[in-house]
Design a protein around this motif. Structure first.
Motif, mmCIF file in Angstrom:
data_model
loop_
_atom_site.group_PDB
_atom_site.id
_atom_site.type_symbol
_atom_site.label_atom_id
_atom_site.label_comp_id
_atom_site.label_asym_id
_atom_site.label_seq_id
_atom_site.Cartn_x
_atom_site.Cartn_y
_atom_site.Cartn_z
ATOM 1 N N GLU A 6 31.193 -24.348 17.259
ATOM 2 C CA GLU A 6 30.571 -25.760 16.213
ATOM 3 C C GLU A 6 28.971 -25.496 16.075
ATOM 4 O OE1 GLU A 6 32.403 -27.053 20.636
ATOM 5 O OE2 GLU A 6 31.210 -25.051 20.117
ATOM 6 N N GLY A 9 25.240 -30.827 15.136
ATOM 7 C CA GLY A 9 24.077 -31.298 15.633
ATOM 8 C C GLY A 9 23.180 -31.252 15.279
ATOM 9 N N LEU A 20 29.363 -32.684 11.594
ATOM 10 C CA LEU A 20 29.823 -31.869 12.431
ATOM 11 C C LEU A 20 30.578 -30.502 12.064
ATOM 12 C CD1 LEU A 20 29.966 -33.263 16.600
ATOM 13 C CD2 LEU A 20 27.828 -31.778 14.989
ATOM 14 N N ARG A 38 33.739 -35.069 23.480
ATOM 15 C CA ARG A 38 32.258 -34.867 23.870
ATOM 16 C C ARG A 38 32.317 -34.932 25.552
ATOM 17 N NH1 ARG A 38 30.981 -40.798 20.757
ATOM 18 N NH2 ARG A 38 32.396 -42.036 22.239
ATOM 19 N N THR A 91 25.304 -40.553 21.983
ATOM 20 C CA THR A 91 25.049 -38.846 22.631
ATOM 21 C C THR A 91 25.881 -38.371 23.595
ATOM 22 O OG1 THR A 91 23.026 -40.209 22.563
ATOM 23 C CG2 THR A 91 22.850 -38.590 23.511
ATOM 24 N N VAL A 93 27.200 -33.593 24.686
ATOM 25 C CA VAL A 93 27.898 -32.568 23.399
ATOM 26 C C VAL A 93 28.790 -32.473 23.240
ATOM 27 C CG1 VAL A 93 28.017 -30.234 24.388
ATOM 28 C CG2 VAL A 93 26.032 -31.556 25.337
ATOM 29 N N TYR A 94 29.321 -32.334 21.863
ATOM 30 C CA TYR A 94 30.383 -32.123 21.239
ATOM 31 C C TYR A 94 31.270 -31.391 21.258
ATOM 32 C CZ TYR A 94 29.661 -37.672 19.451
ATOM 33 O OH TYR A 94 29.633 -38.339 19.614
ATOM 34 N N THR A 120 28.126 -28.754 20.356
ATOM 35 C CA THR A 120 26.383 -28.727 20.021
ATOM 36 C C THR A 120 26.501 -30.282 19.893
ATOM 37 O OG1 THR A 120 25.785 -28.508 17.781
ATOM 38 C CG2 THR A 120 27.750 -29.511 17.891
ATOM 39 N N GLN A 121 24.930 -30.473 20.656
ATOM 40 C CA GLN A 121 23.880 -31.269 20.972
ATOM 41 C C GLN A 121 23.897 -32.872 19.851
ATOM 42 O OE1 GLN A 121 23.399 -32.562 24.107
ATOM 43 N NE2 GLN A 121 22.785 -34.878 23.267
ATOM 44 N N VAL A 122 24.459 -34.025 20.462
ATOM 45 C CA VAL A 122 24.159 -35.229 19.383
ATOM 46 C C VAL A 122 23.478 -35.692 20.139
ATOM 47 C CG1 VAL A 122 25.861 -36.510 18.621
ATOM 48 C CG2 VAL A 122 25.931 -34.569 18.243
#
Length: 126
Positions: A6, A9, A20, A38, A91, A93-94, A120-122
């Motif tokens: 990924e 983010g 993403l 997520r 919010t 982690v995806y 990946t952090q959103v």
């Protein structure tokens, strides 16, 4: 087998957008359904969206319907998640994931997916 990675983010304000990407290795990418999940802090991982091998069928969690769009480009071995109208509750982690089997149409359960990215952090700020 497909190994997903990924990217994309970041931090965005409420109401903003992010896209993403999930780049997958392997020459058989186009034969696997793909999905996004997520995990928010303190919560279990949850389904966000999935897309079948051809891109002709998509599925969404109710919480993201009308705001998120999943797509894929099999020529580029890449899947995308366009996220619009983001909310603080998005919010998390995806994670990108690939189906365990080839050529399936409907894939939504976490147990259906066999290869996972690292996430990946959103973060959606107020």
């Amino acid at each position: 087998q497909v190994q997903p990675v990924e990217s994309g983010g970041g931090v965005v304000q409420t109401g903003g957008s992010l896209r993403l990407s999930c780049a997958a290795s392997g020459r058989t990418f186009s034969s696997y359904a793909m999905g996004w999940f997520r995990q928010a802090p303190g919560k279990e991982r949850e389904f966000v969206a999935s897309i079948n091998w051809s891109g002709g069928s998509t599925y969404y969690a109710e919480s993201v319907k009308g705001r998120f769009a999943i797509s894929r480009d099999n020529a580029k071995n890449t899947m995308y998640l366009q996220m619009n109208s983001l909310k603080p509750e998005d919010t998390a982690v995806y994670y990108c994931a690939a189906d365990r089997q080839q050529w399936r149409q409907v894939v939504v359960a976490e147990s259906d997916f066999g290869s996972w990215g690292q996430g990946t952090q959103v973060t959606v700020s107020l």
